[in-house]
Design an enzyme around this catalytic site. Structure first.
Site, PDB file in Angstrom:
ATOM      1  N   TYR A  93       0.853  -1.183   0.000  1.00 55.89           N
ATOM      2  CA  TYR A  93       0.000   0.000   0.000  1.00 55.89           C
ATOM      3  C   TYR A  93       0.895   1.240   0.000  1.00 55.89           C
ATOM      4  CZ  TYR A  93      -4.283   2.591   0.242  1.00 55.89           C
ATOM      5  OH  TYR A  93      -5.318   3.439  -0.070  1.00 55.89           O
ATOM      6  N   ARG A 146      -8.488  11.500  -7.842  1.00 54.09           N
ATOM      7  CA  ARG A 146      -7.537  12.188  -6.958  1.00 54.09           C
ATOM      8  C   ARG A 146      -6.768  11.117  -6.189  1.00 54.09           C
ATOM      9  NH1 ARG A 146      -6.883  13.308  -1.906  1.00 54.09           N
ATOM     10  NH2 ARG A 146      -8.817  12.244  -1.365  1.00 54.09           N
ATOM     11  N   LYS A 164      -6.013  -1.529  -0.871  1.00 51.06           N
ATOM     12  CA  LYS A 164      -6.804  -1.289   0.338  1.00 51.06           C
ATOM     13  C   LYS A 164      -7.461  -2.583   0.815  1.00 51.06           C
ATOM     14  CE  LYS A 164      -7.980   2.530   2.609  1.00 51.06           C
ATOM     15  NZ  LYS A 164      -7.531   3.905   2.608  1.00 51.06           N
ATOM     16  N   GLU A 235     -13.168   5.857  -2.207  1.00 48.99           N
ATOM     17  CA  GLU A 235     -11.738   6.117  -2.030  1.00 48.99           C
ATOM     18  C   GLU A 235     -11.206   7.027  -3.131  1.00 48.99           C
ATOM     19  OE1 GLU A 235      -8.170   5.488   0.163  1.00 48.99           O
ATOM     20  OE2 GLU A 235     -10.166   4.701   0.572  1.00 48.99           O
ATOM     21  N   ASP A 236     -10.517   8.085  -2.731  1.00 48.34           N
ATOM     22  CA  ASP A 236      -9.776   8.951  -3.657  1.00 48.34           C
ATOM     23  C   ASP A 236     -10.636   9.580  -4.755  1.00 48.34           C
ATOM     24  OD1 ASP A 236      -7.520   8.649  -2.190  1.00 48.34           O
ATOM     25  OD2 ASP A 236      -6.510   7.254  -3.529  1.00 48.34           O
ATOM     26  N   ASP A 258     -13.190   6.541   3.533  1.00 47.72           N
ATOM     27  CA  ASP A 258     -12.027   6.460   4.416  1.00 47.72           C
ATOM     28  C   ASP A 258     -11.218   7.747   4.410  1.00 47.72           C
ATOM     29  OD1 ASP A 258     -10.317   4.867   6.206  1.00 47.72           O
ATOM     30  OD2 ASP A 258      -8.831   5.081   4.606  1.00 47.72           O
ATOM     31  N   ASP A 259     -11.135   8.434   3.261  1.00 44.27           N
ATOM     32  CA  ASP A 259     -10.373   9.688   3.197  1.00 44.27           C
ATOM     33  C   ASP A 259     -10.935  10.715   4.178  1.00 44.27           C
ATOM     34  OD1 ASP A 259      -8.771   8.763   1.016  1.00 44.27           O
ATOM     35  OD2 ASP A 259     -10.454   9.149  -0.317  1.00 44.27           O
ATOM     36  N   ASN A 398      -0.306  14.929   3.144  1.00 49.55           N
ATOM     37  CA  ASN A 398       0.511  13.983   2.398  1.00 49.55           C
ATOM     38  C   ASN A 398       0.776  14.526   0.996  1.00 49.55           C
ATOM     39  OD1 ASN A 398       0.977  11.631   4.040  1.00 49.55           O
ATOM     40  ND2 ASN A 398      -1.226  11.238   3.962  1.00 49.55           N
ATOM     41  N   ASN A 442      -2.051   6.660  10.826  1.00 52.12           N
ATOM     42  CA  ASN A 442      -2.248   5.728   9.717  1.00 52.12           C
ATOM     43  C   ASN A 442      -3.657   5.143   9.791  1.00 52.12           C
ATOM     44  OD1 ASN A 442      -2.102   3.611   7.849  1.00 52.12           O
ATOM     45  ND2 ASN A 442       0.076   3.275   8.267  1.00 52.12           N
TER      46      ASN A 442
END
Length: 538
Positions: A93, A146, A164, A235-236, A258-259, A398, A442
């Site tokens: 990951y 993204r 993931k 996600e993303d 999750d983001d 990040n 994390n």
């Protein structure tokens, strides 16, 4: 297994044991001659994998090797990852998965997951039925818009859901046959891809607006019809879409982002941990955010819920949280605020200097979600140190180049007083003879355990209360000895043990809230463990 020939067994990753097949099995399934003479244990096989991996100097090549192992021998792959999570999680990951997505077209050996094109919007149910399993419980889905800090990677973003879901299994024990990675292909704004004859996705600019919303709605409906016990993790997705999708569906189906929510939960876990280990009340914390986007509001909303759980009213909780964006402090006199920002705007004078805002607000913690590298400069850290015995410094952006400050800067500028955690990993720092181990927020401490609890209980929704319970459960697993070293999160080396403890607490919350799809067991801990995937040959 009796119905399979030896040849097909060796090519079925779920059945294959490689050199671990016994002599009796080799005779029974027609495997004689297809394997070397030695019968090996899974531990011996892992030793060989360690040795073979060391032949690759680049993480991306180690990633390719491990993904090939997943396609060849599923049990051995997951046994390997769980044997040393500190070593292997960064390879399967973040950070390696980012490069894997960039090179996805070159590193993919075998298709894994589903590509759902917006052109197929009216045929999604039939396409989902093409998947090899008919009882999927977890999907991680992206539109590739993204990917981490890398931008629009189109359908190559599928590498993120694949990685993931590997963590759901290796860190949370969710059985892999119940997982499905998906990418929604709605085009790409990546000019390199649009001009590349080898890019295999839709060759058009991203489709937005109502057409996109209708596609997402059709996807959610199809998933829930074909897989009635599904939990969808987004996600993303670009920030605006991420917030809208979550708000549209979180009260209707079992889903989370999750983001937004995982990041909020793990950040909150860090603050809870600090309060407990410093023997201070959580309600005495005061937060100042640098950045006022989706991540900031996810964390802030979770903090409000925690303040309320600990006895404050919503109005009292909101007074403990301040935000600062490109135009300065969020104050009520500003006319440029979006609707979701208004609740965090306070009656106060404007202020356009963050270091000055620190002295004005007197926060116990500053949280960086601005993606502006170096924004927590020396003056900011010194001001935090002047008003706090142990200033809490959380640069959460990040990747590392976007982090608001480094661990070394935080410890040096605060003269060793800072309590530090970041979104990106930093090496230990020595200051005046003492070694500090920087904490990393994390999300792996949250979503695999949440997934295990949802899988076991067949939960019908994912609530903020479940995520807050996960935060509290993570925080209580940090010892005073850990805190002395600078740690505010558990060790990743203990991830499976941590996940079980978190899943038990979350499952209790699910049963208490009446959201479980199964009857409450007498012993929730035993029940959770009985549902876990154990990577052992059968």
């Amino acid at each position: 297994m009796e119905d399979n020939t030896g040849y097909s067994i060796l090519r079925n990753p779920r059945l294959n044991k490689g050199t671990a097949f016994s002599l009796e099995e080799r005779e029974k399934y027609g495997l004689l001659g297809m394997l070397p003479e030695a019968v090996e244990t899974i531990e011996t096989q892992i030793l060989r994998i360690h040795e073979q991996l060391d032949n690759f100097s680049k993480p991306i090549n180690q990633y390719i090797y491990l993904m090939q192992l997943l396609e060849n021998n599923e049990t051995l792959f997951f046994k390997t990852i769980s044997s040393d999570p500190v070593k292997y999680l960064p390879l399967v990951y973040t950070p390696t998965v980012g490069e894997a997505c960039q090179k996805f077209g070159q590193v993919t050996r075998r298709q894994r997951g589903l590509y759902l094109s917006i052109k197929q919007k009216d045929n999604l149910k039939q396409i989902l039925k093409n998947w090899k399993e008919d009882d999927v419980r977890f999907t991680v889905v992206t539109d590739g818009g993204r990917i981490l800090g890398l931008g629009d990677l189109g359908i190559f973003g599928l590498g993120i859901p694949i990685g993931k879901l590997v963590l759901y299994t290796s860190c949370g024990g969710v059985p892999p046959e119940y997982t499905l990675p998906i990418v929604l292909d709605v085009g790409t704004n990546n000019e390199d891809f649009l001009n590349d004859p080898l890019y295999p996705g839709l060759k058009c600019k991203r489709i937005r607006g109502k057409e996109f919303d209708d596609f997402v709605a059709a996807f959610v409906e199809a998933m829930n019809e074909v897989f009635p016990k599904i939990c969808i993790q987004w996600e993303d997705f670009p920030g605006v879409d991420a917030i809208k999708i979550l708000n549209d569906y979180k009260e209707k189906v079992c889903t989370f982002n999750d983001d937004i929510q995982g990041t909020a939960a793990v950040a909150t876990a860090g603050f809870i941990s600090i309060s407990r280990l410093m023997k201070k009340r959580f309600v005495d914390q005061r937060f100042l955010f640098l950045g006022a986007g989706a991540a900031a509001f996810g964390i802030a909303d979770m903090l409000v819920k925690k303040f309320q759980r600990d006895g404050l009213t919503e109005e009292e909780a909101l007074k403990q949280i301040w935000m600062f964006d490109v135009n300065g402090l969020l104050v009520k006199s500003r006319t440029d605020l979006a609707e979701h920002q208004l609740q965090f705007a306070h009656d106060s004078e404007t202020c356009n200097d963050f270091a000055e805002a620190v002295l004005k607000i007197k926060p116990t913690a500053i949280v960086g979600v601005s993606t502006v590298g170096g924004a927590f400069n020396q003056q900011v850290i010194e001001n935090m140190s002047a008003i706090n015995e142990n200033p809490i410094i959380f640069p959460y952006s990040n990747p590392t180049s976007h982090s608001e400050c480094t661990a070394e800067q935080a410890y040096n500028w605060s003269k060793g007083k800072a309590i530090f955690a970041s979104g990106s990993p930093f090496a230990p720092v020595e200051y005046q003879g003492k070694t500090f181990t920087p904490g990393q927020g994390n999300n792996v401490f949250i979503f695999p355990a949440l997934g295990l609890a949802i899988f076991a209980t067949e939960a019908t929704r994912v609530t903020d209360e479940m995520l807050l319970t996960a935060s509290e459960a993570v925080a209580e697993q940090v010892s005073f000895a850990d805190f002395e070293k600078g740690l505010i999160y558990p060790s990743v080396a203990d991830i499976l043990k941590v996940s079980i403890n978190v899943a038990v607490k979350v499952a209790k919350e699910i049963f208490d809230s009446g959201l479980a799809g199964v009857e409450r067991p007498e012993n929730i801990s035993d029940f959770i463990k009985s549902k876990m995937y154990i990577p052992e040959y059968k």
